[in-house]
Write a protein that holds these residues in place. Structure first.
Motif, PDB file in Angstrom:
ATOM      1  N   VAL A   1      -9.498 -11.038  -4.099  1.00  0.00           N
ATOM      2  CA  VAL A   1      -9.422 -10.901  -2.646  1.00  0.00           C
ATOM      3  C   VAL A   1      -8.964 -12.184  -1.982  1.00  0.00           C
ATOM      4  O   VAL A   1      -9.186 -13.266  -2.495  1.00  0.00           O
ATOM      5  N   GLY A   2      -8.344 -12.035  -0.828  1.00  0.00           N
ATOM      6  CA  GLY A   2      -8.054 -13.188   0.021  1.00  0.00           C
ATOM      7  C   GLY A   2      -6.583 -13.371   0.296  1.00  0.00           C
ATOM      8  O   GLY A   2      -6.196 -13.870   1.338  1.00  0.00           O
ATOM      9  N   GLU A   3      -5.759 -13.000  -0.650  1.00  0.00           N
ATOM     10  CA  GLU A   3      -4.312 -13.151  -0.493  1.00  0.00           C
ATOM     11  C   GLU A   3      -3.668 -12.314  -1.594  1.00  0.00           C
ATOM     12  O   GLU A   3      -4.363 -11.852  -2.503  1.00  0.00           O
ATOM     13  N   PRO A   4      -2.366 -12.139  -1.501  1.00  0.00           N
ATOM     14  CA  PRO A   4      -1.722 -11.373  -2.573  1.00  0.00           C
ATOM     15  C   PRO A   4      -1.930 -12.084  -3.908  1.00  0.00           C
ATOM     16  O   PRO A   4      -1.867 -13.308  -3.978  1.00  0.00           O
ATOM     17  N   ILE A   5      -2.256 -11.331  -4.934  1.00  0.00           N
ATOM     18  CA  ILE A   5      -2.348 -11.937  -6.271  1.00  0.00           C
ATOM     19  C   ILE A   5      -1.012 -11.689  -6.954  1.00  0.00           C
ATOM     20  O   ILE A   5      -0.600 -10.542  -7.154  1.00  0.00           O
TER      21      ILE A   5
ATOM     22  N   LEU B   1      -9.003  -5.260  -9.789  1.00  0.00           N
ATOM     23  CA  LEU B   1      -8.923  -4.569  -8.514  1.00  0.00           C
ATOM     24  C   LEU B   1      -8.467  -5.552  -7.447  1.00  0.00           C
ATOM     25  O   LEU B   1      -9.174  -6.497  -7.115  1.00  0.00           O
ATOM     26  N   ASP B   2      -7.261  -5.325  -6.953  1.00  0.00           N
ATOM     27  CA  ASP B   2      -6.708  -6.188  -5.906  1.00  0.00           C
ATOM     28  C   ASP B   2      -7.110  -5.556  -4.572  1.00  0.00           C
ATOM     29  O   ASP B   2      -6.496  -4.603  -4.115  1.00  0.00           O
ATOM     30  N   THR B   3      -8.158  -6.101  -3.972  1.00  0.00           N
ATOM     31  CA  THR B   3      -8.749  -5.471  -2.782  1.00  0.00           C
ATOM     32  C   THR B   3      -8.148  -6.064  -1.515  1.00  0.00           C
ATOM     33  O   THR B   3      -8.286  -7.249  -1.251  1.00  0.00           O
ATOM     34  N   TRP B   4      -7.476  -5.236  -0.726  1.00  0.00           N
ATOM     35  CA  TRP B   4      -6.943  -5.718   0.555  1.00  0.00           C
ATOM     36  C   TRP B   4      -7.907  -5.353   1.677  1.00  0.00           C
ATOM     37  O   TRP B   4      -8.301  -4.195   1.828  1.00  0.00           O
ATOM     38  N   TRP B   5      -8.256  -6.336   2.456  1.00  0.00           N
ATOM     39  CA  TRP B   5      -9.073  -6.114   3.661  1.00  0.00           C
ATOM     40  C   TRP B   5      -9.086  -7.391   4.475  1.00  0.00           C
ATOM     41  O   TRP B   5      -8.422  -8.359   4.113  1.00  0.00           O
ATOM     42  N   GLN B   6      -9.817  -7.388   5.596  1.00  0.00           N
ATOM     43  CA  GLN B   6      -9.819  -8.532   6.513  1.00  0.00           C
ATOM     44  C   GLN B   6     -11.199  -8.695   7.153  1.00  0.00           C
ATOM     45  O   GLN B   6     -11.995  -7.753   7.145  1.00  0.00           O
ATOM     46  N   THR B   7     -11.415  -9.843   7.759  1.00  0.00           N
ATOM     47  CA  THR B   7     -12.640 -10.059   8.535  1.00  0.00           C
ATOM     48  C   THR B   7     -12.828  -8.878   9.488  1.00  0.00           C
ATOM     49  O   THR B   7     -13.924  -8.345   9.645  1.00  0.00           O
ATOM     50  N   GLU B   8     -11.745  -8.459  10.108  1.00  0.00           N
ATOM     51  CA  GLU B   8     -11.808  -7.406  11.124  1.00  0.00           C
ATOM     52  C   GLU B   8     -12.112  -6.030  10.546  1.00  0.00           C
ATOM     53  O   GLU B   8     -12.595  -5.160  11.261  1.00  0.00           O
TER      54      GLU B   8
ATOM     55  N   GLY C   1      -1.796  -7.071  11.308  1.00  0.00           N
ATOM     56  CA  GLY C   1      -1.166  -8.392  11.332  1.00  0.00           C
ATOM     57  C   GLY C   1      -0.510  -8.763  10.016  1.00  0.00           C
ATOM     58  O   GLY C   1      -0.033  -9.873   9.853  1.00  0.00           O
ATOM     59  N   ASP C   2      -0.499  -7.839   9.064  1.00  0.00           N
ATOM     60  CA  ASP C   2       0.183  -8.077   7.789  1.00  0.00           C
ATOM     61  C   ASP C   2       1.437  -7.208   7.725  1.00  0.00           C
ATOM     62  O   ASP C   2       1.458  -6.093   8.254  1.00  0.00           O
ATOM     63  N   GLY C   3       2.444  -7.715   7.039  1.00  0.00           N
ATOM     64  CA  GLY C   3       3.600  -6.897   6.725  1.00  0.00           C
ATOM     65  C   GLY C   3       3.342  -6.209   5.391  1.00  0.00           C
ATOM     66  O   GLY C   3       2.626  -6.751   4.542  1.00  0.00           O
TER      67      GLY C   3
ATOM     68  N   GLY D   1       2.348 -10.338   3.345  1.00  0.00           N
ATOM     69  CA  GLY D   1       1.873 -11.540   4.045  1.00  0.00           C
ATOM     70  C   GLY D   1       1.781 -11.314   5.539  1.00  0.00           C
ATOM     71  O   GLY D   1       2.100 -10.235   6.046  1.00  0.00           O
ATOM     72  N   ARG D   2       1.362 -12.343   6.241  1.00  0.00           N
ATOM     73  CA  ARG D   2       1.110 -12.235   7.674  1.00  0.00           C
ATOM     74  C   ARG D   2       2.417 -12.131   8.452  1.00  0.00           C
ATOM     75  O   ARG D   2       3.424 -12.711   8.079  1.00  0.00           O
ATOM     76  N   ILE D   3       2.371 -11.380   9.555  1.00  0.00           N
ATOM     77  CA  ILE D   3       3.557 -11.284  10.404  1.00  0.00           C
ATOM     78  C   ILE D   3       3.486 -12.304  11.536  1.00  0.00           C
ATOM     79  O   ILE D   3       4.434 -12.518  12.244  1.00  0.00           O
TER      80      ILE D   3
ATOM     81  N   LEU E   1      -1.723 -18.993   8.723  1.00  0.00           N
ATOM     82  CA  LEU E   1      -1.560 -19.512   7.375  1.00  0.00           C
ATOM     83  C   LEU E   1      -2.661 -18.948   6.494  1.00  0.00           C
ATOM     84  O   LEU E   1      -3.729 -18.598   6.991  1.00  0.00           O
ATOM     85  N   ASN E   2      -2.396 -18.880   5.207  1.00  0.00           N
ATOM     86  CA  ASN E   2      -3.421 -18.441   4.283  1.00  0.00           C
ATOM     87  C   ASN E   2      -3.500 -19.495   3.172  1.00  0.00           C
ATOM     88  O   ASN E   2      -2.714 -19.503   2.241  1.00  0.00           O
ATOM     89  N   VAL E   3      -4.447 -20.405   3.315  1.00  0.00           N
ATOM     90  CA  VAL E   3      -4.595 -21.497   2.356  1.00  0.00           C
ATOM     91  C   VAL E   3      -5.812 -21.200   1.488  1.00  0.00           C
ATOM     92  O   VAL E   3      -6.924 -21.086   2.003  1.00  0.00           O
TER      93      VAL E   3
ATOM     94  N   HIS F   1      -8.028 -18.612   2.770  1.00  0.00           N
ATOM     95  CA  HIS F   1      -8.687 -18.805   4.063  1.00  0.00           C
ATOM     96  C   HIS F   1      -7.674 -18.806   5.191  1.00  0.00           C
ATOM     97  O   HIS F   1      -6.657 -19.477   5.128  1.00  0.00           O
ATOM     98  N   ARG F   2      -7.979 -18.050   6.210  1.00  0.00           N
ATOM     99  CA  ARG F   2      -7.048 -17.922   7.323  1.00  0.00           C
ATOM    100  C   ARG F   2      -7.166 -19.095   8.272  1.00  0.00           C
ATOM    101  O   ARG F   2      -8.241 -19.458   8.714  1.00  0.00           O
ATOM    102  N   LEU F   3      -6.037 -19.661   8.612  1.00  0.00           N
ATOM    103  CA  LEU F   3      -5.998 -20.775   9.553  1.00  0.00           C
ATOM    104  C   LEU F   3      -4.830 -20.536  10.497  1.00  0.00           C
ATOM    105  O   LEU F   3      -3.742 -20.180  10.063  1.00  0.00           O
TER     106      LEU F   3
HETATM  107  C1  6R9 Z   1     -11.174 -10.533   3.076  1.00  0.00           C
HETATM  108  C2  6R9 Z   1     -10.348 -11.592   3.709  1.00  0.00           C
HETATM  109  C3  6R9 Z   1      -7.426 -11.453   5.785  1.00  0.00           C
HETATM  110  C4  6R9 Z   1      -5.974 -11.659   5.403  1.00  0.00           C
HETATM  111  C5  6R9 Z   1      -5.199 -10.378   5.371  1.00  0.00           C
HETATM  112  C6  6R9 Z   1      -4.117 -10.703   4.362  1.00  0.00           C
HETATM  113  C7  6R9 Z   1      -4.825 -11.572   3.345  1.00  0.00           C
HETATM  114  C8  6R9 Z   1      -6.655 -10.537   1.954  1.00  0.00           C
HETATM  115  C9  6R9 Z   1      -5.518  -9.577   0.375  1.00  0.00           C
HETATM  116  C10 6R9 Z   1      -4.618 -10.187   1.268  1.00  0.00           C
HETATM  117  C11 6R9 Z   1      -2.834  -9.443   0.026  1.00  0.00           C
HETATM  118  C12 6R9 Z   1      -4.976  -8.886  -0.757  1.00  0.00           C
HETATM  119  N1  6R9 Z   1      -5.364 -10.781   2.231  1.00  0.00           N
HETATM  120  N2  6R9 Z   1      -6.774  -9.814   0.823  1.00  0.00           N
HETATM  121  N3  6R9 Z   1      -3.281 -10.120   1.100  1.00  0.00           N
HETATM  122  N4  6R9 Z   1      -3.627  -8.841  -0.878  1.00  0.00           N
HETATM  123  N5  6R9 Z   1      -5.748  -8.286  -1.680  1.00  0.00           N
HETATM  124  O1  6R9 Z   1      -9.654 -12.318   3.027  1.00  0.00           O
HETATM  125  O2  6R9 Z   1     -10.422 -11.670   5.075  1.00  0.00           O
HETATM  126  O3  6R9 Z   1     -10.153 -14.102   5.731  1.00  0.00           O
HETATM  127  O4  6R9 Z   1      -9.899 -12.223   7.416  1.00  0.00           O
HETATM  128  O5  6R9 Z   1      -8.155 -12.662   5.670  1.00  0.00           O
HETATM  129  O6  6R9 Z   1      -5.904 -12.186   4.077  1.00  0.00           O
HETATM  130  O7  6R9 Z   1      -3.095 -11.438   4.979  1.00  0.00           O
HETATM  131  O8  6R9 Z   1      -4.727 -10.062   6.653  1.00  0.00           O
HETATM  132  P1  6R9 Z   1      -9.695 -12.723   6.026  1.00  0.00           P
END
Ligand code: 6R9
Length: 659
Positions: A397-401, A421-428, A511-513, A526-528, A532-534, A537-539
């Motif tokens: 989780v956190g960014e594209p693997i 399991l590549d889990t996509w989700w967000q704080t929101e 907010g992702d493409g 990635g983000r539109i 940044l995703n470092v 972590h979103r910044l």
């Molecule tokens: C849970 C978390 C969310 C943003 C999201 C996207 C990126 C998170 C991802 C992913 C590709 C995945 N992101 N998981 N991109 N594949 N499996 O990370 O929440 O800190 O709010 O970040 O992270 O860009 O919009 P948050």
């Protein structure tokens, strides 16, 4: 390895689900998945209503599943009443789970503590009674600034038990960031620790709280409760500061959970947006817990016998959903780790998986990438040197693997018998949205595959119309879901503008493409926006720019991301100084000064990796900074785009020079 990866990309290799998982998984086979999706499609409200009745313990049943009358301010289960902490702890008390280990805490130095569900319940109750005795009550806000610890989970759960809305601030954030959040949530209580211990080093926490509280507008904070982690020396303000052990001492080990509306705010967590200050993402009681628990059961296939480990810090959303709440509601045994993956050596994660017999492991691509590198440099700490046979499921989780990291994780950690399991989700979104299921989904490295049942994910164009398969567009959710963000704390207008822009037909804009392939699989691009995703972590670029510009030497700054093999994205800052252009050693010294400054202003994760000085920034004639060009320069590539709208094209050469 490399040829393997190329073949993955060329052949588009697919890894079918393992037969044993298909047989035993909580959602079994594609038919099981489709049946749930169809049920949700036929009647989303009946679907969510059924799941909420079956999975949560209600004090008062809800009559209305969803109230859309003030959309996009959706309300879920609002006329029902429940308590999140009771749903995580009390529900297990009269079951065999009561005496089962809830948390295996491993300290930085390797010391291990086992806490049973019964014991955790008692600790949460004692602390809740303690803060209740101080006069705190439902609806007030507490800021939690703590290290990874049982106590941090206790603090979050105790707040939830009383209906106090918590806002956890990551321990790596500076006093300034902490101050901003204390003021924005209107905190009345701060819970912290004397110091945290990471990688063999003690890092003070309490001084940052002391400093934050002197920065103004914090008068509402009447107590600072301090967990004594190290016994390190701390300044003390009599009357305001209290030790956590004194607050809990002599308190009864039961505390009646407060019955709260399903919509009662559970927590506020700050996350970066494209412009302005971080957004206080507010989540609600019932919907958040429902989805946290269901995704534990569905994605992680949570079973009574599992030892589950999510490596995320409670300062991030992953540490909320998948450490502090979901695993407890699901009744699994989980590992909570204080330290870092590289101490005392780079085999720490693998060693811990072996010792605690971890079966479900959830981490971030950045950790995988850095451990891949580390294992190559120090083969004695390669995962192959450890007994990892307890593992059955791996998550990311956190960014594209990227496929390379995916294959390494799959091959060397999962030994080709665990799904990744590549889990996509967000704080929101509160919890997983698009993810493979272990007993269902054929995997493709690099794709988060298919939406979970009930989640109406789609890829659309600027008008909100579905794009064709294979075409990129905006990732949206066409229907609301229970764990969705409710508002941005104190800024409902910004909530509407950021997530429900009028041109997108009322869909939630992530907010992702993204694009979908011919199998309907989602590929996140990635983000539109300028986020940044470092290291996952979103910044916001704005946050880093504001920090730079607040330095006395800086006139102007623009920040962009550049792909980085380890951290996913690295921050490159283009800086115009108030003085003449520095060179050589002087430029290096100023760059270091600015890096330290950003670290102090926001936190070490926001430190620019690369700082470039110029006499100006590339701007359009209307004065807009052209980040699109800066991204090219940051990558070290030649600018081939049209620069005719640029006011000062020669500036690009200057900015290409690294310090
Ligand atoms: C849970 C978390 C969310 C943003 C999201 C996207 C990126 C998170 C991802 C992913 C590709 C995945 N992101 N998981 N991109 N594949 N499996 O990370 O929440 O800190 O709010 O970040 O992270 O860009 O919009 P948050």
């Amino acid at each position: 390895m490399t040829t393997e990866i190329e073949s993955v990309l060329v052949e588009n290799r697919v890894f079918p689900p393992f037969a044993n998982l298909v047989k035993d998984a909580n959602i079994s086979g594609m038919e099981g998945y489709r049946a749930l999706c169809d049920e949700a499609e036929r009647s989303p409200l009946e679907f969510w209503g059924r799941l909420a009745r079956e999975n949560l313990v209600w004090d008062k049943p809800f009559a209305t599943v969803l109230d859309e009358s003030q959309a996009p301010f959706y309300k879920w289960f609002a006329d029902g009443e429940m308590n999140v902490s009771a749903n995580c702890l009390d529900r297990h008390l009269n079951t065999p789970t009561a005496n089962k280990t809830a948390i295996i805490f491993e300290a930085d130095d390797g010391q291990v503590e086992h806490v049973s569900y019964k014991q955790l319940h008692a600790r949460v109750c004692e602390f809740a009674n303690g803060i209740k005795a101080l006069g705190y009550k439902a609806g007030q806000r507490a800021v939690i600034y703590m290290p990874m610890s049982v106590e941090a989970v206790v603090a979050m759960q105790a707040c939830a038990r009383l209906g106090i809305i918590h806002s956890v601030v990551f321990g790596g954030f500076s006093s300034k960031s902490l101050h901003e959040r204390i003021v924005d949530v209107g905190a009345v209580l701060v819970i912290t620790a004397d110091e945290q211990v990471r990688g063999g080093k003690k890092i003070p926490l309490k001084p940052a709280v002391d400093e934050a509280l002197t920065m103004g507008s914090c008068e509402a904070v009447s107590h600072v409760i301090v967990y004594r982690r190290t016994g390190g020396k701390v300044a003390w303000q009599e009357g305001r500061d209290l030790w956590m052990h004194d607050v809990t001492a002599k308190q009864p080990s039961t505390c009646a959970p407060v019955s709260l509306s399903g919509e009662h705010p559970l927590f506020i967590l700050y996350t970066s947006g494209s412009t302005g200050k971080p957004k206080g993402v507010q989540h609600a009681t019932a919907g958040f817990l429902l989805w946290s628990l269901l995704t534990m059961k569905w994605t992680f296939d949570a079973k009574d016998s599992d030892v589950y480990w999510c490596t995320a810090d409670v300062g991030w959303v992953t540490g909320h959903t998948y450490v502090a709440y979901g695993p407890l509601a699901a009744g699994v045994t989980q590992v909570v780790f204080e330290g870092t993956p590289t101490y005392p050596d780079v085999g720490r994660f693998w060693d811990m998986i072996e010792r605690h017999k971890v079966s479900v492991f959830y981490t971030a691509p950045t950790a995988i990438r850095s451990l891949t590198k580390a294992a190559e440099a120090a083969p004695q700490f390669h995962p192959r040197e450890y007994d990892l046979s307890s593992l059955r499921i791996l998550g990311s989780v956190g960014e594209p693997i990227n496929p390379e990291a995916w294959m390494w994780y799959y091959t060397h950690v999962g030994r080709e018998h665990c799904p990744v399991l590549d889990t996509w989700w967000q704080t929101e979104t509160g919890a997983h949205m698009i993810s493979p299921l272990p007993g269902v989904t054929p995997l493709k490295p690099g794709s988060c595959t298919l939406p979970l049942p009930g989640i109406a994910a789609a890829v659309v164009d600027e008008a909100g119309d579905d794009v064709e398969r294979g075409t990129g567009g905006f990732l949206v959710m066409k229907r609301p879901w229970p764990a969705m963000v409710r508002t941005i704390w104190g800024d409902p207008e910004r909530f509407k503008k950021s997530y429900f822009p009028p041109e997108l037909k009322g869909y939630y804009l992530a907010g992702d493409g993204a694009q979908r392939d011919t199998d309907g699989y989602f590929w996140i691009m990635g983000r539109i926006d300028d986020v940044l995703n470092v290291s996952g972590h979103r910044l916001g670029t704005m946050e880093v720019e504001s920090a730079l510009v607040s330095h006395e030497l800086v006139a102007e700054a623009a920040v962009v991301g550049r792909p980085d093999a380890t951290t996913g994205e690295a921050i490159v800052a283009f800086v115009v100084l108030k003085r003449s252009l520095p060179e050589g050693a002087e430029a290096k010294a100023i760059a270091k000064q600015l890096r330290d400054w950003v670290s102090k202003e926001i936190g070490p994760i926001a430190k620019p990796k690369d700082i470039r000085f110029g006499e100006n920034l590339p701007k359009t004639r209307s004065g807009k900074i052209m980040r699109r060009l800066l991204r090219v320069v940051a990558k070290g590539e030649k600018v081939t785009q049209d620069v005719s709208t640029l006011e000062n094209p020669q500036i690009l050469d200057q900015l290409s020079q690294s310090v």
